[in-house]
Design an enzyme around this catalytic site. Structure first.
Site, PDB file in Angstrom:
ATOM      1  N   TYR A   1     -13.672   5.779 -14.004  1.00  0.00           N
ATOM      2  CA  TYR A   1     -13.613   4.727 -12.975  1.00  0.00           C
ATOM      3  C   TYR A   1     -14.269   3.449 -13.494  1.00  0.00           C
ATOM      4  O   TYR A   1     -13.669   2.362 -13.432  1.00  0.00           O
ATOM      5  CB  TYR A   1     -14.332   5.213 -11.705  1.00  0.00           C
ATOM      6  CG  TYR A   1     -14.551   4.136 -10.680  1.00  0.00           C
ATOM      7  CD1 TYR A   1     -13.538   3.737  -9.818  1.00  0.00           C
ATOM      8  CD2 TYR A   1     -15.794   3.499 -10.576  1.00  0.00           C
ATOM      9  CE1 TYR A   1     -13.742   2.738  -8.882  1.00  0.00           C
ATOM     10  CE2 TYR A   1     -16.002   2.493  -9.649  1.00  0.00           C
ATOM     11  CZ  TYR A   1     -14.975   2.121  -8.799  1.00  0.00           C
ATOM     12  OH  TYR A   1     -15.197   1.120  -7.884  1.00  0.00           O
TER      13      TYR A   1
ATOM     14  N   ASP B   1       0.851  -1.199   0.000  1.00  0.00           N
ATOM     15  CA  ASP B   1       0.000   0.000   0.000  1.00  0.00           C
ATOM     16  C   ASP B   1       0.882   1.244   0.000  1.00  0.00           C
ATOM     17  O   ASP B   1       2.080   1.178   0.298  1.00  0.00           O
ATOM     18  CB  ASP B   1      -0.919  -0.004   1.229  1.00  0.00           C
ATOM     19  CG  ASP B   1      -2.238   0.702   0.956  1.00  0.00           C
ATOM     20  OD1 ASP B   1      -2.249   1.656   0.154  1.00  0.00           O
ATOM     21  OD2 ASP B   1      -3.255   0.292   1.536  1.00  0.00           O
TER      22      ASP B   1
ATOM     23  N   LYS C   1     -12.582  -0.321 -14.372  1.00  0.00           N
ATOM     24  CA  LYS C   1     -13.067  -1.556 -13.750  1.00  0.00           C
ATOM     25  C   LYS C   1     -13.603  -2.524 -14.802  1.00  0.00           C
ATOM     26  O   LYS C   1     -13.442  -3.738 -14.687  1.00  0.00           O
ATOM     27  CB  LYS C   1     -14.140  -1.234 -12.701  1.00  0.00           C
ATOM     28  CG  LYS C   1     -13.610  -0.418 -11.511  1.00  0.00           C
ATOM     29  CD  LYS C   1     -12.554  -1.193 -10.723  1.00  0.00           C
ATOM     30  CE  LYS C   1     -12.159  -0.505  -9.442  1.00  0.00           C
ATOM     31  NZ  LYS C   1     -11.163  -1.278  -8.676  1.00  0.00           N
TER      32      LYS C   1
END
Lengths: 110, 262
Positions: B157, B32, B161
């Protein structure tokens, strides 16, 4: 008011909750106009599904009706607008129960 | 017990997935930007390569699972980040550890979104991502778009996806033939720190995307509802599942797209 009139009123007012209450718990709404707008047909089973489905469609301006006219006890004509694509449609209350709740309503291109 | 790597596990769905894997006794490596076991920026090619190198260094014997979960929402205000992190960051990490997954017949799980079925994505962007895969060109194209327009961010977005889901489907057969399963999870709207503090208008918009299992509750999915499915897909219990885009949205997709059975 007859069920078809209540249906038109709810659709015009974008009243998804009121629309759902017109149907029996397992009431069905089928809209066959959608294929002309390059969408899948709508086959919505049950009043909660109708509530949620139209909450979505109305909320995101993906469905509305214009110039509605009740033509007889079971039918109404209107322009169905699918996200900007207009189709002349006719809605028919096919079945109701003893309390006047809609068991099956279809919308087809006119 | 197995060794699992996961991106974006410092918060939200990723953190819950990490927690569940740890409870099962697995070793979990969080990749991360902040708070990870490997802290890198997966939006950059250098960050991705560092993560891949580090995983090879830590576990040359292989990985049992790679969970690619890191991503940003369409409302983040940074269009380039949506493209670079959500799509290129995910694909690069999955491909980068493919050899490690092969060694242990592991599996890969990718987080997409149930919005892929709602038609808000841009097919041209999806095709550029999947079929050309030139990050610099896509970023150049995106740089001229209006980053202040929420619908632009949302469409990008969804495009990232959608492209991810299609990429998973496309590679799944060959990967499985080589011993690595790959699947995607398509969550509905999940309760996070961000959604807890959003405006009333934004909440109304979210609630217009109904979650049948939450009917009448005006609430979103819990992160653990998604995490449990991710852990399942990553496990051997899902050994027959490959190339699947699993909607974990309480039935939103079925409600809005009942005719799409395949």
């Amino acid at each position: 008011m007859r069920p078809i009139e209540k249906y038109v009123e709810a659709m015009e007012n974008k009243d998804f909750a009121g629309l759902a209450e017109l149907f029996t718990p397992d009431g069905i709404l089928c809209d066959y106009c959608t294929t002309s707008a390059s969408q899948q047909e709508y086959h919505i089973y049950g009043k909660e599904a109708i509530n949620m489905f139209f909450r979505n469609k109305f909320g995101f301006r993906r469905y509305s009706i214009l110039d509605a006219e009740v033509v007889n006890d079971e039918q109404a004509e209107f322009i169905a607008n699918f996200g900007g694509y207009n189709i002349m449609a006719i809605a028919t209350v096919r079945e109701t129960d003893e309390n006047g709740l809609i068991q099956r309503l279809t919308v087809r291109p006119k | 017990m197995g060794v699992y790597a996961i991106t974006g596990a410092s918060s939200g769905i990723g953190a819950k997935t990490k927690e569940l894997l740890l409870q099962k006794g697995h070793e979990v490596i969080n990749i991360d930007l902040k708070g990870g076991d490997i802290c890198v920026n997966l939006a950059t090619p250098e960050g991705r390569q560092t993560a891949v190198d580090k995983l090879h260094e830590l576990h040359p014997e292989g990985l049992d699972g790679m969970i690619c979960n890191a991503g940003v929402s369409g409302a983040c205000g940074n269009l380039e980040l949506i493209i670079s992190l959500n799509y290129f960051g995910t694909v690069a990490i999955a491909k980068g550890v493919y050899d490690l997954l092969q060694k242990k017949h592991g599996s890969c799980v990718v987080t997409v979104s149930n919005t892929i079925s709602q038609g808000a994505g841009r097919k041209d962007i999806v095709d550029l991502l999947n079929n050309i895969g030139d990050e610099k060109r896509v970023l150049s194209l995106v740089s001229s778009m209006d980053s202040t327009n929420l619908s632009v961010g949302n469409s990008l977005y969804v495009s990232t996806k959608y492209a991810l889901a299609r990429w998973v489907r496309r590679v799944s057969a060959t990967w499985a033939a080589n011993g690595v399963r790959i699947n995607a999870v398509a969550p509905g709207n999940v309760h996070t720190a961000m959604t807890a503090t959003m405006s009333t208008t934004a909440k109304m918009a979210l609630n217009a995307l109904p979650i049948p299992t939450k009917y009448g509750q005006e609430c979103l999915m819990a992160p653990e509802e998604i995490a449990e499915v991710m852990v399942f897909l990553a496990s051997d219990s899902a050994r027959g599942v490959n190339g699947n885009i699993m909607f974990v949205d309480g039935g939103t997709d079925a409600l809005l797209n009942s005719e799409k059975v395949y």
